[in-house]
Scaffold this motif. Structure first.
Motif, mmCIF file in Angstrom:
data_model
loop_
_atom_site.group_PDB
_atom_site.id
_atom_site.type_symbol
_atom_site.label_atom_id
_atom_site.label_comp_id
_atom_site.label_asym_id
_atom_site.label_seq_id
_atom_site.Cartn_x
_atom_site.Cartn_y
_atom_site.Cartn_z
ATOM 1 N N HIS A 288 69.654 78.808 105.774
ATOM 2 C CA HIS A 288 68.807 79.961 105.478
ATOM 3 C C HIS A 288 67.312 79.644 105.571
ATOM 4 C CE1 HIS A 288 72.611 81.537 103.882
ATOM 5 N NE2 HIS A 288 72.069 82.724 104.094
ATOM 6 N N GLY A 289 66.975 78.502 106.124
ATOM 7 C CA GLY A 289 65.567 78.164 106.280
ATOM 8 C C GLY A 289 64.864 77.859 104.980
ATOM 9 N N ALA A 290 65.608 77.410 103.978
ATOM 10 C CA ALA A 290 65.055 77.195 102.638
ATOM 11 C C ALA A 290 64.685 75.743 102.363
ATOM 12 C CB ALA A 290 66.048 77.684 101.577
ATOM 13 N N ILE A 291 64.896 74.860 103.332
ATOM 14 C CA ILE A 291 64.487 73.464 103.154
ATOM 15 C C ILE A 291 63.202 73.232 103.941
ATOM 16 C CG2 ILE A 291 65.048 71.060 103.637
ATOM 17 C CD1 ILE A 291 67.922 71.592 103.081
ATOM 18 N N LEU A 292 62.123 72.928 103.239
ATOM 19 C CA LEU A 292 60.844 72.655 103.883
ATOM 20 C C LEU A 292 60.783 71.215 104.377
ATOM 21 C CD1 LEU A 292 58.153 74.294 101.550
ATOM 22 C CD2 LEU A 292 58.992 75.140 103.736
ATOM 23 N N ALA A 293 60.268 71.022 105.567
ATOM 24 C CA ALA A 293 60.059 69.662 106.047
ATOM 25 C C ALA A 293 59.093 68.928 105.111
ATOM 26 C CB ALA A 293 59.514 69.682 107.470
ATOM 27 N N LYS A 294 58.017 69.611 104.726
ATOM 28 C CA LYS A 294 57.047 69.041 103.786
ATOM 29 C C LYS A 294 57.398 69.472 102.359
ATOM 30 C CE LYS A 294 53.319 68.916 107.208
ATOM 31 N NZ LYS A 294 51.935 69.308 107.539
ATOM 32 N N GLY A 295 58.605 69.166 101.953
ATOM 33 C CA GLY A 295 59.084 69.582 100.638
ATOM 34 C C GLY A 295 58.251 69.063 99.488
ATOM 35 N N TRP A 296 57.585 67.936 99.700
ATOM 36 C CA TRP A 296 56.782 67.366 98.619
ATOM 37 C C TRP A 296 55.640 68.302 98.195
ATOM 38 C CZ3 TRP A 296 56.323 65.595 103.672
ATOM 39 C CH2 TRP A 296 55.070 65.732 104.264
ATOM 40 N N GLU B 9 65.975 69.688 78.475
ATOM 41 C CA GLU B 9 66.865 68.842 77.660
ATOM 42 C C GLU B 9 68.287 68.934 78.192
ATOM 43 O OE1 GLU B 9 66.457 69.413 73.460
ATOM 44 O OE2 GLU B 9 64.264 69.302 73.516
ATOM 45 N N ASN B 10 68.387 68.933 79.512
ATOM 46 C CA ASN B 10 69.684 69.021 80.174
ATOM 47 C C ASN B 10 69.592 68.209 81.468
ATOM 48 O OD1 ASN B 10 71.915 69.885 81.813
ATOM 49 N ND2 ASN B 10 72.118 71.701 80.519
ATOM 50 N N TYR B 11 70.320 67.096 81.534
ATOM 51 C CA TYR B 11 70.238 66.197 82.677
ATOM 52 C C TYR B 11 71.416 66.373 83.638
ATOM 53 C CZ TYR B 11 66.570 64.127 79.881
ATOM 54 O OH TYR B 11 65.420 63.957 79.135
ATOM 55 N N GLY B 12 72.221 67.409 83.384
ATOM 56 C CA GLY B 12 73.369 67.648 84.253
ATOM 57 C C GLY B 12 73.139 68.741 85.279
ATOM 58 N N VAL B 13 71.978 69.413 85.211
ATOM 59 C CA VAL B 13 71.712 70.493 86.156
ATOM 60 C C VAL B 13 71.185 69.935 87.479
ATOM 61 C CG1 VAL B 13 71.250 72.147 84.316
ATOM 62 C CG2 VAL B 13 69.351 70.832 85.287
ATOM 63 N N ASP B 14 71.456 70.659 88.555
ATOM 64 C CA ASP B 14 70.860 70.351 89.854
ATOM 65 C C ASP B 14 69.639 71.240 90.046
ATOM 66 O OD1 ASP B 14 72.777 68.492 90.397
ATOM 67 O OD2 ASP B 14 73.614 69.510 92.150
ATOM 68 N N ILE B 15 68.585 70.692 90.645
ATOM 69 C CA ILE B 15 67.345 71.445 90.843
ATOM 70 C C ILE B 15 66.941 71.369 92.306
ATOM 71 C CG2 ILE B 15 64.901 71.616 90.221
ATOM 72 C CD1 ILE B 15 65.711 70.304 87.513
ATOM 73 N N HIS B 16 66.649 72.528 92.887
ATOM 74 C CA HIS B 16 66.239 72.609 94.289
ATOM 75 C C HIS B 16 64.945 73.407 94.377
ATOM 76 C CE1 HIS B 16 70.174 71.087 95.681
ATOM 77 N NE2 HIS B 16 70.676 71.828 94.696
ATOM 78 N N PHE B 17 64.020 72.950 95.193
ATOM 79 C CA PHE B 17 62.734 73.613 95.348
ATOM 80 C C PHE B 17 62.730 74.468 96.606
ATOM 81 C CE2 PHE B 17 61.799 69.689 92.948
ATOM 82 C CZ PHE B 17 61.381 70.291 91.768
ATOM 83 N N ILE B 18 62.400 75.745 96.429
ATOM 84 C CA ILE B 18 62.434 76.726 97.513
ATOM 85 C C ILE B 18 61.109 77.480 97.515
ATOM 86 C CG2 ILE B 18 63.679 78.732 98.432
ATOM 87 C CD1 ILE B 18 66.199 77.694 97.074
ATOM 88 N N ALA B 19 60.665 77.896 98.686
ATOM 89 C CA ALA B 19 59.296 78.396 98.838
ATOM 90 C C ALA B 19 59.011 79.688 98.089
ATOM 91 C CB ALA B 19 58.977 78.581 100.322
ATOM 92 N N GLY B 20 59.966 80.632 98.034
ATOM 93 C CA GLY B 20 59.679 81.924 97.421
ATOM 94 C C GLY B 20 60.885 82.538 96.744
#
Length: 345
Positions: A229-237, A49-60
């Motif tokens: 830092h190698g935290a962006i995956l090419a296959k992020g999906w 219930e918060n649309y102002g946050v940023d969200i990033h997906f990281i492997a571990g």
């Protein structure tokens, strides 16, 4: 041998595997800029219930912690952590390797409080010391204990008064939210810290965590630091699809509840046999203090994790349940424990 070693021994929840198979031959944009990651972000924001946050997906989790902390801290700034905190004990000096000291604080239950932070701030009072800037907590803690909503509110208020960031490691956040006595919900979390992550690896995902940046100053150029830092995956999906499933029909929270419910059965079994626990842990990690002979019998049939030796005659083991723990295995262990306790008493 059935394993109670951790909550990531199994692969992934069936709905996640089905989703990954379904989109296997679909073509997606790369680096987490695809429709699945976008949809997962929307779903998480809605759950928060918060649309102002940023969200990033990281492997571990370790990669999430070091990427975030290295981004928000200046070279002379340090982290305060409980002595048992994951960044202090099980990340191979990853935070220190980014150039930031981790100042550890002894805590009997794995939690931090204003009373435990005050001596640290008093000691580090000028430019001859590193400057404490961020407080790192885990919820649940590494001892399976949880913060209540009131405890988090008090801790965050203290941090704000003393110009400290508060960061919550949510590797097992679903398990903390399953504890009703904490009076904590997912939508409360953005109001109680500056950043946190929602752990997928230990709650049904094949891999992946969702880092949530609440404080605006953290958001600028964060993906640059991720890339470095190698935290962006090419296959992020591959992570986006998993979080789409976890946040569909409350699956994320339901899996956490199941983990905790199965741990409760183990906890009751230890209580029935008058076996004390290292800490009063209501989540999916339990730390019984066992006579050495009983610990040996357990480890001959079940896989557990060694925690510590409280004294010469006792061993503390960690038992951990997961979304995939077999109910029959839990019942079998409870029966075995009762029989073994009788045999060594």
């Amino acid at each position: 041998m059935y394993s109670f070693q951790n909550d990531y021994s199994e692969g992934a929840h069936p709905s996640i595997l089905r989703a990954l198979e379904t989109i296997n031959y679909h073509q997606n944009n790369s680096y987490g800029l695809d429709e699945h990651c976008d949809n997962a972000r929307d779903m998480i924001q809605e759950a928060l219930e918060n649309y102002g946050v940023d969200i990033h997906f990281i492997a571990g989790g370790t990669l999430t912690n070091l990427t975030f902390l290295s981004h928000v801290l200046r070279p002379y700034e340090a982290v305060i952590s409980a002595e048992t905190g994951h960044i202090n004990t099980h990340e191979t000096g990853a935070i220190e390797a980014t150039g930031h000291k981790v100042f550890s604080v002894a805590s009997s239950d794995g939690k931090l409080s204003p009373d435990l932070l005050r001596p640290v701030l008093k000691l580090h009072e000028n430019e001859h010391w590193v400057e404490p800037r961020l407080v790192y907590i885990s919820n649940p803690t590494e001892l399976g204990t949880v913060y209540t909503k009131q405890e988090l509110a008090e801790l965050y208020a203290y941090c704000k008064r003393h110009n400290l960031y508060l960061y919550l490691d949510g590797a097992r956040l679903a398990m903390a939210l399953a504890v009703k006595e904490s009076y904590l919900t997912l939508k409360d979390i953005p109001d109680l810290c500056d950043a946190f992550y929602i752990g997928g690896t230990k709650n049904g995902a094949m891999f992946g965590e969702a880092l949530v940046l609440v404080r605006d100053e953290f958001k600028d150029h964060f993906r640059f630091n991720m890339k470095q830092h190698g935290a962006i995956l090419a296959k992020g999906w591959m992570i986006g699809v998993q979080f789409e499933e976890l946040f569909r029909d409350n699956l994320y929270l339901e899996l956490g509840k199941r983990s905790v419910a199965l741990a409760k059965t183990l906890k009751d079994a230890f209580a029935k046999c008058n076996i004390p626990l290292l800490a009063e842990a209501p989540t999916n990690q339990i730390f019984p203090i066992l006579p050495d002979e009983l610990a040996e019998k357990i480890n001959a049939k079940y896989l557990t994790t060694f925690q510590c030796k409280p004294d010469e005659e006792h061993t503390c083991l960690r038992f951990c349940t997961s979304w995939a723990t077999n109910e029959q295995a839990v019942e079998d262990f409870a029966r075995d424990l009762e029989n073994w306790t009788l045999s060594v008493s």
